[in-house]
Scaffold this motif. Structure first.
Motif, PDB file in Angstrom:
ATOM      1  N   PRO A 148      15.067  -5.491  -6.119  1.00 53.69           N
ATOM      2  CA  PRO A 148      15.356  -4.749  -4.888  1.00 53.69           C
ATOM      3  C   PRO A 148      14.522  -5.252  -3.718  1.00 53.69           C
ATOM      4  O   PRO A 148      13.335  -5.564  -3.869  1.00 53.69           O
ATOM      5  N   ASP A 149      15.162  -5.333  -2.536  1.00 47.54           N
ATOM      6  CA  ASP A 149      14.420  -5.704  -1.329  1.00 47.54           C
ATOM      7  C   ASP A 149      13.589  -4.504  -0.882  1.00 47.54           C
ATOM      8  O   ASP A 149      13.648  -3.418  -1.469  1.00 47.54           O
ATOM      9  N   ARG A 150      12.812  -4.684   0.180  1.00 42.73           N
ATOM     10  CA  ARG A 150      11.889  -3.623   0.608  1.00 42.73           C
ATOM     11  C   ARG A 150      12.627  -2.324   0.944  1.00 42.73           C
ATOM     12  O   ARG A 150      12.172  -1.235   0.591  1.00 42.73           O
ATOM     13  N   GLN A 151      13.769  -2.415   1.606  1.00 42.07           N
ATOM     14  CA  GLN A 151      14.504  -1.205   1.964  1.00 42.07           C
ATOM     15  C   GLN A 151      14.974  -0.465   0.713  1.00 42.07           C
ATOM     16  O   GLN A 151      14.809   0.748   0.592  1.00 42.07           O
ATOM     17  N   ALA A 152      15.558  -1.193  -0.240  1.00 42.21           N
ATOM     18  CA  ALA A 152      16.018  -0.562  -1.480  1.00 42.21           C
ATOM     19  C   ALA A 152      14.835   0.004  -2.264  1.00 42.21           C
ATOM     20  O   ALA A 152      14.919   1.112  -2.811  1.00 42.21           O
ATOM     21  N   LEU A 153      13.725  -0.740  -2.311  1.00 41.70           N
ATOM     22  CA  LEU A 153      12.538  -0.263  -3.018  1.00 41.70           C
ATOM     23  C   LEU A 153      12.007   1.011  -2.368  1.00 41.70           C
ATOM     24  O   LEU A 153      11.638   1.966  -3.059  1.00 41.70           O
ATOM     25  N   THR A 154      11.997   1.049  -1.044  1.00 43.27           N
ATOM     26  CA  THR A 154      11.547   2.245  -0.322  1.00 43.27           C
ATOM     27  C   THR A 154      12.402   3.454  -0.684  1.00 43.27           C
ATOM     28  O   THR A 154      11.889   4.545  -0.921  1.00 43.27           O
ATOM     29  N   GLU A 155      13.713   3.252  -0.744  1.00 42.29           N
ATOM     30  CA  GLU A 155      14.611   4.353  -1.100  1.00 42.29           C
ATOM     31  C   GLU A 155      14.358   4.840  -2.527  1.00 42.29           C
ATOM     32  O   GLU A 155      14.346   6.042  -2.791  1.00 42.29           O
ATOM     33  N   ILE A 156      14.147   3.895  -3.450  1.00 44.63           N
ATOM     34  CA  ILE A 156      13.856   4.273  -4.836  1.00 44.63           C
ATOM     35  C   ILE A 156      12.519   5.016  -4.905  1.00 44.63           C
ATOM     36  O   ILE A 156      12.405   6.050  -5.568  1.00 44.63           O
ATOM     37  N   MET A 157      11.512   4.507  -4.207  1.00 43.11           N
ATOM     38  CA  MET A 157      10.200   5.154  -4.214  1.00 43.11           C
ATOM     39  C   MET A 157      10.292   6.584  -3.686  1.00 43.11           C
ATOM     40  O   MET A 157       9.677   7.500  -4.244  1.00 43.11           O
ATOM     41  N   ASN A 158      11.061   6.767  -2.616  1.00 48.65           N
ATOM     42  CA  ASN A 158      11.188   8.105  -2.036  1.00 48.65           C
ATOM     43  C   ASN A 158      11.762   9.104  -3.036  1.00 48.65           C
ATOM     44  O   ASN A 158      11.377  10.273  -3.033  1.00 48.65           O
ATOM     45  N   ARG A 159      12.674   8.649  -3.902  1.00 45.18           N
ATOM     46  CA  ARG A 159      13.245   9.542  -4.919  1.00 45.18           C
ATOM     47  C   ARG A 159      12.191  10.037  -5.904  1.00 45.18           C
ATOM     48  O   ARG A 159      12.370  11.058  -6.550  1.00 45.18           O
ATOM     49  N   TYR A 160      11.101   9.287  -6.039  1.00 43.97           N
ATOM     50  CA  TYR A 160      10.053   9.622  -6.996  1.00 43.97           C
ATOM     51  C   TYR A 160       8.744  10.035  -6.312  1.00 43.97           C
ATOM     52  O   TYR A 160       7.657   9.848  -6.869  1.00 43.97           O
ATOM     53  N   GLN A 218       7.061   8.859  -3.817  1.00 44.95           N
ATOM     54  CA  GLN A 218       6.152   7.785  -3.445  1.00 44.95           C
ATOM     55  C   GLN A 218       6.513   7.323  -2.036  1.00 44.95           C
ATOM     56  O   GLN A 218       7.669   7.397  -1.633  1.00 44.95           O
ATOM     57  N   GLU A 219       5.517   6.831  -1.315  1.00 47.75           N
ATOM     58  CA  GLU A 219       5.746   6.406   0.064  1.00 47.75           C
ATOM     59  C   GLU A 219       4.969   5.129   0.349  1.00 47.75           C
ATOM     60  O   GLU A 219       3.770   5.051   0.067  1.00 47.75           O
ATOM     61  N   ILE A 220       5.628   4.134   0.918  1.00 46.49           N
ATOM     62  CA  ILE A 220       4.947   2.917   1.377  1.00 46.49           C
ATOM     63  C   ILE A 220       4.275   3.240   2.704  1.00 46.49           C
ATOM     64  O   ILE A 220       4.918   3.756   3.617  1.00 46.49           O
ATOM     65  N   VAL A 221       2.975   2.921   2.803  1.00 44.38           N
ATOM     66  CA  VAL A 221       2.234   3.192   4.033  1.00 44.38           C
ATOM     67  C   VAL A 221       1.587   1.937   4.619  1.00 44.38           C
ATOM     68  O   VAL A 221       0.901   2.022   5.634  1.00 44.38           O
ATOM     69  N   ILE A 230       0.881  -1.164   0.000  1.00 47.02           N
ATOM     70  CA  ILE A 230       0.000   0.000   0.000  1.00 47.02           C
ATOM     71  C   ILE A 230       0.923   1.219   0.000  1.00 47.02           C
ATOM     72  O   ILE A 230       1.828   1.329   0.829  1.00 47.02           O
ATOM     73  N   HIS A 231       0.717   2.088  -0.971  1.00 49.40           N
ATOM     74  CA  HIS A 231       1.623   3.222  -1.131  1.00 49.40           C
ATOM     75  C   HIS A 231       0.863   4.439  -1.647  1.00 49.40           C
ATOM     76  O   HIS A 231      -0.295   4.341  -2.050  1.00 49.40           O
ATOM     77  N   ILE A 232       1.546   5.576  -1.612  1.00 48.52           N
ATOM     78  CA  ILE A 232       0.977   6.844  -2.054  1.00 48.52           C
ATOM     79  C   ILE A 232       1.889   7.435  -3.111  1.00 48.52           C
ATOM     80  O   ILE A 232       3.108   7.469  -2.937  1.00 48.52           O
ATOM     81  N   HIS A 233       1.291   7.886  -4.206  1.00 51.84           N
ATOM     82  CA  HIS A 233       1.989   8.697  -5.206  1.00 51.84           C
ATOM     83  C   HIS A 233       1.684  10.151  -4.855  1.00 51.84           C
ATOM     84  O   HIS A 233       0.516  10.536  -4.781  1.00 51.84           O
ATOM     85  N   ARG A 234       2.695  10.940  -4.664  1.00 53.53           N
ATOM     86  CA  ARG A 234       2.491  12.359  -4.356  1.00 53.53           C
ATOM     87  C   ARG A 234       2.465  13.222  -5.625  1.00 53.53           C
ATOM     88  O   ARG A 234       1.981  14.338  -5.594  1.00 53.53           O
ATOM     89  N   ALA A 235       3.001  12.685  -6.753  1.00 47.01           N
ATOM     90  CA  ALA A 235       3.180  13.507  -7.942  1.00 47.01           C
ATOM     91  C   ALA A 235       2.275  13.138  -9.106  1.00 47.01           C
ATOM     92  O   ALA A 235       2.195  13.897 -10.060  1.00 47.01           O
ATOM     93  N   GLU A 236       1.611  11.980  -9.082  1.00 48.25           N
ATOM     94  CA  GLU A 236       0.825  11.588 -10.245  1.00 48.25           C
ATOM     95  C   GLU A 236      -0.443  10.836  -9.859  1.00 48.25           C
ATOM     96  O   GLU A 236      -0.496  10.196  -8.822  1.00 48.25           O
ATOM     97  N   ASP A 237      -1.459  10.963 -10.708  1.00 49.58           N
ATOM     98  CA  ASP A 237      -2.680  10.170 -10.623  1.00 49.58           C
ATOM     99  C   ASP A 237      -2.435   8.877 -11.389  1.00 49.58           C
ATOM    100  O   ASP A 237      -1.539   8.802 -12.228  1.00 49.58           O
ATOM    101  N   GLU A 238      -3.259   7.863 -11.113  1.00 52.20           N
ATOM    102  CA  GLU A 238      -3.062   6.562 -11.761  1.00 52.20           C
ATOM    103  C   GLU A 238      -4.399   5.951 -12.152  1.00 52.20           C
ATOM    104  O   GLU A 238      -5.359   5.992 -11.377  1.00 52.20           O
TER     105      GLU A 238
END
Length: 166
Positions: A141-153, A155-158, A55-63
């Motif tokens: 990527p594992d969850r930690q690496a994926l979280t870091e990549i998501m943060n760059r774009y 996005q946030e895992i919630v 479950i995650h949030i996109h802050r920059a785009e609709d989907e």
């Protein structure tokens, strides 16, 4: 056909586009911000049973999720939608969402607006060495690496992925 490098009208046949393996699925970028003057991005995704996003949030785009084949549960906010072939689910930015593939496979067409999210899929995935699902055991990527990549774009895992049905 590879993707055009500049914004102009174009057409792609089935299977054409930029192929990526992403988190155990096979993705084909069909449109990127480069081709659409930043307006949107589009990606076709083939995913096996059990494929799920956290479950995650996109802050920059609709989907938009369009289910082409299969059965997919999509959570947007507190609502869970049982999506089947022909279903469309809209998720505005800022709303927690995720999905889980319940059928043997599912094929989805995802639209994002504005474009740019394709850079996330390239960074979190890898160029596909063949057309189709990646081989078993292919590392992602594992969850930690994926979280870091998501943060760059933006996005946030919630939350965790939706569990299997039943």
């Amino acid at each position: 056909m590879s993707l055009p490098r500049e914004a102009s009208g174009y057409g792609l046949a089935p299977g054409e586009g930029e192929p990526l393996w992403f988190n155990g699925g096979f993705a084909v970028l069909k449109a990127t911000s480069d081709q659409t003057d930043g307006r949107f991005a589009a990606m076709e995704l083939l995913a096996p049973k059990g494929f799920a996003s956290p479950i995650h949030i996109h802050r920059a785009e609709d989907e938009f999720f369009v289910v082409l084949d299969g059965e997919v549960r999509v959570r947007h906010g507190d609502e869970v939608i049982e999506a089947v072939a022909g279903s469309l689910v809209y998720g505005p930015r800022g709303v927690p969402h995720g999905f889980h593939v319940d059928s043997a496979e599912a094929r989805l067409l995802l639209f994002f607006g504005p474009g740019g999210v394709e850079r996330f899929f390239r960074d979190a995935g890898k160029p596909a060495r063949s057309r189709g699902l990646p081989p078993a055991g292919e590392p992602f990527p594992d969850r930690q690496a994926l979280t870091e990549i998501m943060n760059r774009y933006n996005q946030e895992i919630v939350g965790p992925p939706l569990p299997p049905k039943g």
